[in-house]
Design a protein around this motif. Structure first.
Motif, PDB file in Angstrom:
ATOM      1  N   ALA A 124       0.854  -1.194   0.000  1.00 31.35           N
ATOM      2  CA  ALA A 124       0.000   0.000   0.000  1.00 31.35           C
ATOM      3  C   ALA A 124       0.885   1.237   0.000  1.00 31.35           C
ATOM      4  O   ALA A 124       1.987   1.230   0.563  1.00 31.35           O
ATOM      5  N   PRO A 125       0.453   2.304  -0.647  1.00 37.05           N
ATOM      6  CA  PRO A 125       1.250   3.536  -0.622  1.00 37.05           C
ATOM      7  C   PRO A 125       1.429   4.022   0.815  1.00 37.05           C
ATOM      8  O   PRO A 125       0.530   3.888   1.648  1.00 37.05           O
ATOM      9  N   THR A 126       2.608   4.575   1.083  1.00 35.13           N
ATOM     10  CA  THR A 126       2.874   5.087   2.430  1.00 35.13           C
ATOM     11  C   THR A 126       2.826   6.608   2.474  1.00 35.13           C
ATOM     12  O   THR A 126       2.774   7.185   3.556  1.00 35.13           O
ATOM     13  N   ARG A 127       2.837   7.241   1.310  1.00 33.36           N
ATOM     14  CA  ARG A 127       2.801   8.698   1.233  1.00 33.36           C
ATOM     15  C   ARG A 127       1.661   9.136   0.336  1.00 33.36           C
ATOM     16  O   ARG A 127       1.268   8.435  -0.587  1.00 33.36           O
ATOM     17  N   GLY A 128       1.148  10.285   0.595  1.00 32.58           N
ATOM     18  CA  GLY A 128       0.095  10.859  -0.224  1.00 32.58           C
ATOM     19  C   GLY A 128       0.635  11.339  -1.560  1.00 32.58           C
ATOM     20  O   GLY A 128       1.842  11.483  -1.763  1.00 32.58           O
ATOM     21  N   GLN A 129      -0.253  11.585  -2.492  1.00 33.03           N
ATOM     22  CA  GLN A 129       0.113  12.033  -3.835  1.00 33.03           C
ATOM     23  C   GLN A 129      -0.546  13.391  -4.069  1.00 33.03           C
ATOM     24  O   GLN A 129      -1.762  13.530  -3.894  1.00 33.03           O
ATOM     25  N   LYS A 130       0.252  14.348  -4.475  1.00 35.10           N
ATOM     26  CA  LYS A 130      -0.295  15.688  -4.695  1.00 35.10           C
ATOM     27  C   LYS A 130      -1.214  15.698  -5.905  1.00 35.10           C
ATOM     28  O   LYS A 130      -0.966  15.035  -6.903  1.00 35.10           O
ATOM     29  N   LEU A 169      -6.380  19.122  -3.556  1.00 40.67           N
ATOM     30  CA  LEU A 169      -6.202  18.293  -2.361  1.00 40.67           C
ATOM     31  C   LEU A 169      -5.216  18.987  -1.427  1.00 40.67           C
ATOM     32  O   LEU A 169      -4.035  19.147  -1.754  1.00 40.67           O
ATOM     33  N   LYS A 170      -5.688  19.374  -0.263  1.00 46.22           N
ATOM     34  CA  LYS A 170      -4.854  20.142   0.662  1.00 46.22           C
ATOM     35  C   LYS A 170      -4.429  19.328   1.883  1.00 46.22           C
ATOM     36  O   LYS A 170      -3.338  19.523   2.398  1.00 46.22           O
ATOM     37  N   THR A 171      -5.283  18.419   2.353  1.00 48.94           N
ATOM     38  CA  THR A 171      -4.966  17.705   3.599  1.00 48.94           C
ATOM     39  C   THR A 171      -4.178  16.428   3.308  1.00 48.94           C
ATOM     40  O   THR A 171      -4.283  15.838   2.219  1.00 48.94           O
ATOM     41  N   ALA A 227      -5.557   9.268   0.359  1.00 49.19           N
ATOM     42  CA  ALA A 227      -6.686   8.588  -0.289  1.00 49.19           C
ATOM     43  C   ALA A 227      -6.541   8.652  -1.803  1.00 49.19           C
ATOM     44  O   ALA A 227      -6.841   7.674  -2.510  1.00 49.19           O
ATOM     45  N   HIS A 228      -6.064   9.774  -2.322  1.00 47.73           N
ATOM     46  CA  HIS A 228      -5.856   9.911  -3.759  1.00 47.73           C
ATOM     47  C   HIS A 228      -4.776   8.933  -4.251  1.00 47.73           C
ATOM     48  O   HIS A 228      -4.905   8.360  -5.344  1.00 47.73           O
TER      49      HIS A 228
END
Length: 152
Positions: free
Chosen positions: A10-16, A20-22, A28-29
């Motif tokens: 599973a991804p461990t970091r968010g994707q810009k 999407l600010k939070t 989730a993205h």
């Protein structure tokens, strides 16, 4: 049904992404992107699992870390979905074994047993057809016997 499985970390970091600010929305993205990419390849999302994993820490020691995995599946190609029936160009020739006529449920089923070695005495109308009644030889069995009335 048989399935093939694919397990990815599973991804461990968010994707810009735009709007999407939070950190939660970016995370989730990132998961949504991975799931949609695999769905385009025919993989169906099944579940997420968190499992322990032993990892080396330094030269001589190990530590236990927990990894989150995404599990996907898709039907195996050799399953029933891969079976494609084909139409025959001509109808198959009837076989002598398949041409035998079977009685319908409304018709009585007559015994086609061979007669005994000694001829059985003829049944009289008064005697009726009981267990001692003679069995007709195969040549004398009518082709389409009349249905017998049911007694209720």
């Amino acid at each position: 049904m048989r399935y093939h499985y694919r397990v990815i970390p599973a991804p461990t970091r968010g994707q810009k992404a735009k709007g999407l600010k939070t950190p939660e929305a970016r995370f989730a993205h990132a998961i949504e992107t991975v799931m949609n990419e695999l769905a385009d390849e025919g993989w169906e999302y099944l579940r997420a699992d968190t499992l322990p994993s032993e990892e080396r820490q330094g030269l001589t020691s190990t530590s236990q870390a927990f990894r989150t995995l995404l599990v996907f599946r898709r039907p195996a190609e050799e399953g029933l979905d891969a079976f494609q029936p084909k139409l025959l160009e001509t109808a198959p020739e009837p076989d002598a074994r398949t041409e035998t006529r079977r009685p319908t449920p409304a018709e009585p089923v007559l015994s086609r047993a061979k007669p005994a070695a000694a001829p059985a005495p003829a049944a009289t109308p008064e005697a009726g057809a009981g267990p001692d009644a003679p069995v007709l030889p195969e040549a004398e069995v009518p082709e389409n016997p009349a249905p017998s009335p049911r007694s209720e």
